[in-house]
Enzyme design. Sequence first.
Site, PDB file in Angstrom:
ATOM      1  N   SER A 247       0.826  -1.205   0.000  1.00 47.91           N
ATOM      2  CA  SER A 247       0.000   0.000   0.000  1.00 47.91           C
ATOM      3  C   SER A 247       0.862   1.257   0.000  1.00 47.91           C
ATOM      4  CB  SER A 247      -0.919   0.018   1.224  1.00 47.91           C
ATOM      5  OG  SER A 247      -1.776  -1.087   1.217  1.00 47.91           O
TER       6      SER A 247
HETATM    7  N1  SAH Z   1      -1.300  -4.691   3.992  1.00 50.41           N
HETATM    8  C1  SAH Z   1      -0.474  -4.640   2.802  1.00 50.41           C
HETATM    9  C2  SAH Z   1      -1.284  -4.434   1.555  1.00 50.41           C
HETATM   10  C3  SAH Z   1      -1.736  -5.696   0.995  1.00 50.41           C
HETATM   11  S1  SAH Z   1      -2.633  -5.593  -0.523  1.00 50.41           S
HETATM   12  C4  SAH Z   1       0.560  -3.555   2.932  1.00 50.41           C
HETATM   13  O1  SAH Z   1       0.822  -3.097   4.008  1.00 50.41           O
HETATM   14  O2  SAH Z   1       1.165  -3.168   1.943  1.00 50.41           O
HETATM   15  C5  SAH Z   1      -4.067  -6.505  -0.088  1.00 50.41           C
HETATM   16  C6  SAH Z   1      -3.854  -7.924   0.380  1.00 50.41           C
HETATM   17  O3  SAH Z   1      -5.149  -8.461   0.638  1.00 50.41           O
HETATM   18  C7  SAH Z   1      -3.203  -8.852  -0.642  1.00 50.41           C
HETATM   19  O4  SAH Z   1      -2.075  -9.460  -0.084  1.00 50.41           O
HETATM   20  C8  SAH Z   1      -4.299  -9.883  -0.956  1.00 50.41           C
HETATM   21  O5  SAH Z   1      -3.790 -11.176  -1.205  1.00 50.41           O
HETATM   22  C9  SAH Z   1      -5.135  -9.830   0.308  1.00 50.41           C
HETATM   23  N2  SAH Z   1      -6.519 -10.292   0.132  1.00 50.41           N
HETATM   24  C10 SAH Z   1      -7.364 -10.057  -0.894  1.00 50.41           C
HETATM   25  N3  SAH Z   1      -8.551 -10.649  -0.683  1.00 50.41           N
HETATM   26  C11 SAH Z   1      -8.455 -11.283   0.514  1.00 50.41           C
HETATM   27  C12 SAH Z   1      -9.367 -12.082   1.288  1.00 50.41           C
HETATM   28  N4  SAH Z   1     -10.602 -12.350   0.881  1.00 50.41           N
HETATM   29  N5  SAH Z   1      -8.929 -12.574   2.458  1.00 50.41           N
HETATM   30  C13 SAH Z   1      -7.664 -12.309   2.913  1.00 50.41           C
HETATM   31  N6  SAH Z   1      -6.771 -11.558   2.235  1.00 50.41           N
HETATM   32  C14 SAH Z   1      -7.159 -11.055   1.044  1.00 50.41           C
END
Ligand code: SAH
Length: 218
Positions: free
Chosen positions: A69
């Site tokens: 993010s």
């Molecule tokens: N928190 C991270 C951003 C991750 S992007 C940061 O600090 O940069 C969003 C994440 O959500 C991805 O890794 C994706 O695999 C996860 N994701 C998407 N749908 C999901 C679901 N239904 N359950 C759990 N994780 C999910």
Amino acid sequence: MTADTAGIGMTSARTRDRLVQRLKDQGIRSRPVLEQIRNVPRHLFVDEALASRAYEDTALPIGHGQTISQPFVVALMTETLLADFDGETVLEIGTGCGYQTAVLSPLVKKIYSVERVPELLRKTRQRLRDLNIYNVQFRPGDGWDGWPKYAPYDGIIVAAAAPELPEKLLEQLAPGGRLVIPIGPPGRQELTLVTRKDDHFEQVSFGAVSFVPLVPGK
Ligand code: SAH
């Protein structure tokens, strides 16, 4: 100390200070949150090839079609979650590379974090251990279900956008608890704060954001 952790070159104190100043200019006020943006070595959360861009205020690819993010969004979500927060436990949905987890970790007592891509989670576990972060418990799974075992949570933070509020996350929110989640279809997502009151949920929007979708469960 390695060159990585010493903070030379593109990861120097000056580069990080510039990012912190930018977030201040954009309205982030919380000192503990800004401190964490300065402290957490974001270059260790992305591929080496992208490390020189780690302190730009942008999302970057982390593989598996996912992104780390944007720092501003992580700061805004953390600040929003922790304003008026007097709890101990936070449920995080969408661990990804663990950057949000690392920013939040010293600011709360315990984090429970759910990620649907097991390969991402495996690397993230190791990365956070290397950074001496121990107050996080991880689980591969579907975030739409939350994590009932340790509910209710004082805070819930969701790093992927849902078309509507996930019912089970509302159920797992403690009285007075705060849920921060991007809501809406691609292109029209709003960062949303939901607070659990005695007999209803209060909902406030914090402006437009752009997240990967919260993938529907099996
Ligand atoms: N928190 C991270 C951003 C991750 S992007 C940061 O600090 O940069 C969003 C994440 O959500 C991805 O890794 C994706 O695999 C996860 N994701 C998407 N749908 C999901 C679901 N239904 N359950 C759990 N994780 C999910």
